[in-house]
Write an enzyme that holds these catalytic residues in place. Structure first.
Site, mmCIF file in Angstrom:
data_model
loop_
_atom_site.group_PDB
_atom_site.id
_atom_site.type_symbol
_atom_site.label_atom_id
_atom_site.label_comp_id
_atom_site.label_asym_id
_atom_site.label_seq_id
_atom_site.Cartn_x
_atom_site.Cartn_y
_atom_site.Cartn_z
ATOM 1 N N ALA A 65 56.033 -10.220 -21.227
ATOM 2 C CA ALA A 65 55.206 -9.355 -20.389
ATOM 3 C C ALA A 65 54.404 -8.404 -21.287
ATOM 4 O O ALA A 65 54.643 -8.309 -22.495
ATOM 5 C CB ALA A 65 56.079 -8.570 -19.420
ATOM 6 N N GLY A 109 59.192 -12.687 -20.091
ATOM 7 C CA GLY A 109 58.426 -13.149 -18.946
ATOM 8 C C GLY A 109 57.824 -14.520 -19.148
ATOM 9 O O GLY A 109 57.599 -15.262 -18.186
ATOM 10 N N GLU A 112 60.504 -16.893 -18.241
ATOM 11 C CA GLU A 112 60.672 -16.823 -16.790
ATOM 12 C C GLU A 112 59.533 -17.527 -16.064
ATOM 13 O O GLU A 112 59.745 -18.207 -15.053
ATOM 14 C CB GLU A 112 60.775 -15.362 -16.360
ATOM 15 C CG GLU A 112 62.077 -14.708 -16.814
ATOM 16 C CD GLU A 112 62.082 -13.199 -16.619
ATOM 17 O OE1 GLU A 112 63.058 -12.692 -16.047
ATOM 18 O OE2 GLU A 112 61.110 -12.527 -17.046
ATOM 19 N N GLU A 132 64.866 -9.109 -23.402
ATOM 20 C CA GLU A 132 64.617 -7.828 -22.742
ATOM 21 C C GLU A 132 65.646 -6.761 -23.088
ATOM 22 O O GLU A 132 65.337 -5.561 -23.078
ATOM 23 C CB GLU A 132 64.575 -8.018 -21.212
ATOM 24 C CG GLU A 132 63.341 -8.720 -20.676
ATOM 25 C CD GLU A 132 63.464 -10.225 -20.641
ATOM 26 O OE1 GLU A 132 62.625 -10.872 -20.006
ATOM 27 O OE2 GLU A 132 64.424 -10.777 -21.271
#
Length: 258
Positions: A65, A109, A112, A132
């Site tokens: 992200a 991310g 994911e 993370e």
């Protein structure tokens, strides 16, 4: 439609979406995810498209992200803006299959996002991880939910708690990816698989995707009943008649998506 953070192409009946923030290793900003959702929804609504491929570049599918954008956000910011749910979840509503063609890093991310797709083709250069915990947060777009369903509890705990990356071979052994291919063939092989999928009856393809997804969200008996009813439903389609006739007549079927 013109996009800033992604590129789109059409290859026959296949829609190709390429994440395009190379300087940021395709960091997944809100603007990028908005554009991605729009592009995938457009392909999903296009009757000439039967399958989609999502990819990045040689260095990174997506390295995570956009930390620079979110570092100063507070709880109220992410809660009121419904961060992740507002736009990432758009991908879950796409009915046609999506293949992630992953080269380089798919971290946080990025991992994911790949797991939100229906299958992952990994280049031999691919690296997957959920780091993370190093940032003082946990995965928020499915890393603690989809990852254990793909690789099991032990492997998911290892990846999320230690931030350890796994390579493509380990990812395949663990069940995270469908195929490992040479890096220079990754996108081409995903496009070829997508073209194969697009050659079949679209209603049946949609049913298969829906039925497999149901397997992860319902008890076995309920899943079997759902599968059986969809199987029965295919006998109401013209494509079932054409497919079985073609088989008996030893010819290729000509599906009309009816």
């Amino acid at each position: 439609m013109s996009y800033t953070n992604i590129l789109t192409e059409v290859h026959g009946k296949v829609g190709l979406v390429t994440l395009n923030r190379p300087k940021q290793l395709n960091a997944l900003s809100d603007a990028l995810i908005d554009e991605l959702g729009t592009a995938l929804a457009a392909f999903d609504a296009d009757d000439t498209i039967g399958c989609m491929v999502l990819t990045g570049n040689d260095k990174a599918f997506a390295a995570g992200a956009d930390i620079g954008a979110m570092s100063q956000w507070g709880f109220v910011d992410v809660y009121r803006n419904d961060y992740i749910t507002r736009n990432w979840e758009t991908i879950r509503r796409v009915r046609k299959p999506i293949i992630a063609a992953v080269r380089g890093f798919a971290l946080g991310g990025g991992c994911e996002l790949a797991m939100m797709c229906d299958m992952i083709f990994a280049a031999d250069t691919a690296r997957f991880g959920q780091p993370e915990v190093k940032l003082g947060v946990l995965p928020g777009a499915g890393g603690t939910q989809r990852l254990p369903r793909a690789v099991g509890k032990a492997k998911a705990m290892d990846m999320c708690l230690t931030a350890r990356m796994i390579d493509a071979s380990e990812a395949e052994r663990a069940g995270l990816v469908a195929r490992v291919v040479p890096a220079d063939r990754c996108v081409a092989e995903a496009l070829e698989a997508a073209a194969t999928i697009s050659s079949y009856s679209l209603p049946t393809v949609l049913m298969i995707k829906e039925s497999i997804n149901r397997a992860f969200e319902s008890p076995l008996n309920e899943g079997l009943l759902f599968e059986r009813r969809l199987f029965h439903a295919t006998f109401a389609t013209s494509d079932q008649k054409e497919g079985m006739s073609a088989f008996l007549e030893k010819r290729l079927p000509s599906f009309t998506n009816r």
